[in-house]
Design a protein around this motif. Sequence first.
Motif, mmCIF file in Angstrom:
data_model
loop_
_atom_site.group_PDB
_atom_site.id
_atom_site.type_symbol
_atom_site.label_atom_id
_atom_site.label_comp_id
_atom_site.label_asym_id
_atom_site.label_seq_id
_atom_site.Cartn_x
_atom_site.Cartn_y
_atom_site.Cartn_z
ATOM 1 N N GLU A 184 2.300 -4.370 -5.706
ATOM 2 C CA GLU A 184 0.838 -4.465 -5.664
ATOM 3 C C GLU A 184 0.383 -5.838 -5.173
ATOM 4 O O GLU A 184 -0.555 -5.956 -4.396
ATOM 5 C CB GLU A 184 0.254 -4.178 -7.047
ATOM 6 C CG GLU A 184 -1.250 -4.185 -7.087
ATOM 7 C CD GLU A 184 -1.878 -3.094 -6.239
ATOM 8 O OE1 GLU A 184 -2.976 -3.337 -5.715
ATOM 9 O OE2 GLU A 184 -1.266 -2.017 -6.092
ATOM 10 N N PHE A 185 1.075 -6.887 -5.624
ATOM 11 C CA PHE A 185 0.757 -8.233 -5.166
ATOM 12 C C PHE A 185 0.983 -8.361 -3.664
ATOM 13 O O PHE A 185 0.156 -8.931 -2.953
ATOM 14 C CB PHE A 185 1.608 -9.259 -5.927
ATOM 15 C CG PHE A 185 1.367 -10.669 -5.489
ATOM 16 C CD1 PHE A 185 0.234 -11.347 -5.873
ATOM 17 C CD2 PHE A 185 2.292 -11.311 -4.674
ATOM 18 C CE1 PHE A 185 0.011 -12.651 -5.462
ATOM 19 C CE2 PHE A 185 2.085 -12.613 -4.260
ATOM 20 C CZ PHE A 185 0.940 -13.290 -4.654
ATOM 21 N N LYS A 186 2.081 -7.808 -3.182
ATOM 22 C CA LYS A 186 2.391 -7.860 -1.753
ATOM 23 C C LYS A 186 1.327 -7.113 -0.945
ATOM 24 O O LYS A 186 0.870 -7.612 0.091
ATOM 25 C CB LYS A 186 3.772 -7.244 -1.510
ATOM 26 C CG LYS A 186 4.229 -7.293 -0.080
ATOM 27 C CD LYS A 186 5.614 -6.696 0.054
ATOM 28 C CE LYS A 186 6.067 -6.657 1.490
ATOM 29 N NZ LYS A 186 7.386 -6.045 1.644
ATOM 30 N N ASN A 187 0.916 -5.938 -1.419
ATOM 31 C CA ASN A 187 -0.115 -5.175 -0.713
ATOM 32 C C ASN A 187 -1.451 -5.918 -0.711
ATOM 33 O O ASN A 187 -2.152 -5.942 0.297
ATOM 34 C CB ASN A 187 -0.283 -3.793 -1.346
ATOM 35 C CG ASN A 187 0.899 -2.884 -1.084
ATOM 36 O OD1 ASN A 187 1.657 -3.093 -0.152
ATOM 37 N ND2 ASN A 187 1.072 -1.882 -1.924
ATOM 38 N N SER A 188 -1.804 -6.526 -1.825
ATOM 39 C CA SER A 188 -3.053 -7.281 -1.907
ATOM 40 C C SER A 188 -3.024 -8.484 -0.975
ATOM 41 O O SER A 188 -4.019 -8.785 -0.304
ATOM 42 C CB SER A 188 -3.300 -7.749 -3.341
ATOM 43 O OG SER A 188 -3.448 -6.658 -4.196
ATOM 44 N N THR A 189 -1.890 -9.156 -0.927
ATOM 45 C CA THR A 189 -1.750 -10.302 -0.046
ATOM 46 C C THR A 189 -1.862 -9.876 1.414
ATOM 47 O O THR A 189 -2.523 -10.541 2.214
ATOM 48 C CB THR A 189 -0.399 -10.997 -0.292
ATOM 49 O OG1 THR A 189 -0.306 -11.348 -1.662
ATOM 50 C CG2 THR A 189 -0.244 -12.234 0.556
ATOM 51 N N ARG A 190 -1.248 -8.765 1.758
ATOM 52 C CA ARG A 190 -1.316 -8.251 3.125
ATOM 53 C C ARG A 190 -2.760 -7.899 3.489
ATOM 54 O O ARG A 190 -3.242 -8.236 4.567
ATOM 55 C CB ARG A 190 -0.429 -7.015 3.293
ATOM 56 C CG ARG A 190 -0.391 -6.501 4.718
ATOM 57 C CD ARG A 190 0.467 -5.243 4.904
ATOM 58 N NE ARG A 190 1.773 -5.361 4.306
ATOM 59 C CZ ARG A 190 2.242 -4.544 3.345
ATOM 60 N NH1 ARG A 190 1.497 -3.559 2.880
ATOM 61 N NH2 ARG A 190 3.450 -4.697 2.860
ATOM 62 N N ASP A 191 -3.474 -7.235 2.572
ATOM 63 C CA ASP A 191 -4.871 -6.887 2.833
ATOM 64 C C ASP A 191 -5.732 -8.128 3.019
ATOM 65 O O ASP A 191 -6.581 -8.184 3.909
ATOM 66 C CB ASP A 191 -5.432 -6.032 1.694
ATOM 67 C CG ASP A 191 -4.824 -4.641 1.644
ATOM 68 O OD1 ASP A 191 -4.222 -4.216 2.652
ATOM 69 O OD2 ASP A 191 -4.947 -3.988 0.583
#
Length: 66
Positions: free
Chosen positions: A39-46
């Motif tokens: 989830e952290f990785k997806n948020s960072t990507r967004d």
Amino acid sequence: MLTNIGVPGLVLFVILALIIFGPNKLPQIGKAAGESLKEFKNSTRDLTQDVTAETSEVKSMMKEEK
């Protein structure tokens, strides 16, 4: 700091985790940690995509003004 742990430190950490949480709870903890990292990785990507889009928009506005 964590780079100096080495293999013996990692083994000690795993043994302590087994003692504290037990073998039945560790897979659940690992799964929760993995989901959190995902989830952290997806948020960072967004967030990165949003910043890139905003930067591109500002650059295009600046070129139009010239």
